[in-house]
Enzyme design. Sequence first.
Site, mmCIF file in Angstrom:
data_model
loop_
_atom_site.group_PDB
_atom_site.id
_atom_site.type_symbol
_atom_site.label_atom_id
_atom_site.label_comp_id
_atom_site.label_asym_id
_atom_site.label_seq_id
_atom_site.Cartn_x
_atom_site.Cartn_y
_atom_site.Cartn_z
ATOM 1 N N TYR A 131 7.313 2.218 -7.821
ATOM 2 C CA TYR A 131 6.568 0.779 -7.822
ATOM 3 C C TYR A 131 5.957 0.722 -9.407
ATOM 4 O O TYR A 131 5.933 -0.478 -9.876
ATOM 5 C CB TYR A 131 5.391 0.717 -6.947
ATOM 6 C CG TYR A 131 5.647 1.400 -5.381
ATOM 7 C CD1 TYR A 131 6.927 0.701 -4.954
ATOM 8 C CD2 TYR A 131 4.811 1.861 -4.461
ATOM 9 C CE1 TYR A 131 7.445 0.648 -3.562
ATOM 10 C CE2 TYR A 131 5.399 2.009 -3.321
ATOM 11 C CZ TYR A 131 6.805 1.537 -2.552
ATOM 12 O OH TYR A 131 7.052 1.616 -1.478
ATOM 13 N N GLU B 141 0.794 -1.005 -0.057
ATOM 14 C CA GLU B 141 -0.061 -0.014 -0.056
ATOM 15 C C GLU B 141 0.886 1.307 0.100
ATOM 16 O O GLU B 141 1.937 1.261 0.420
ATOM 17 C CB GLU B 141 -0.942 -0.061 1.093
ATOM 18 C CG GLU B 141 -2.063 -0.861 1.289
ATOM 19 C CD GLU B 141 -1.593 -2.178 1.944
ATOM 20 O OE1 GLU B 141 -2.191 -3.304 1.659
ATOM 21 O OE2 GLU B 141 -0.464 -2.171 2.630
#
Length: 184
Positions: free
Chosen positions: A149, A137
């Site tokens: 990411y 997250e």
Amino acid sequence: MWKLLHKLKSAMVYDADREFYSKVFPDSVEPRDLLRLRKMDHSDLPGVMAIETVNYEFPWTEGVFKDCFRAMNYTNWICEAPDETIAGYAIISVVAGEAHIMNISVNPAFQRQGVGRKMLEHLIEYARPRAETLFLEVRPSNPGAIHLYRSSGFREIGIRKNYYPAKNGKEDALMFALDLVPML
């Protein structure tokens, strides 16, 4: 005792050529190539807490980090500079074929130098033989991490509403996943 063990371990994986060339020909070696990843131990907590409290408005407590040492499915990592300064740390959980990055944080003095990417690549390779999917997250207010990411192959899979504490209440979390097993 732990410091001595880490020094012995580092000596066993020491790359004399890389170290030599980095001193004689500084442009021949990327600074991130001189970083070492090792397992975190309790003696690292003061340095980890210093980074955690400067990087986050709502930092994890020392107790949370100690719980991460006790949890059997958690592995805690330190990214260390050649002078043994903690450049960053990361915590990953692996259970039942799934891996989850719990925390990844870079010392402000080492940000934007490839430390986060080096730790992320290490976590991916650590998780690959142990899990099918790697999850994490991230705050929508952290565009640098989101870029890291996405550029590492993670895909956004959802939103966790009111996940993070924030100054004015709660902030959502973007959920990301990376398939570790090649699709047929």
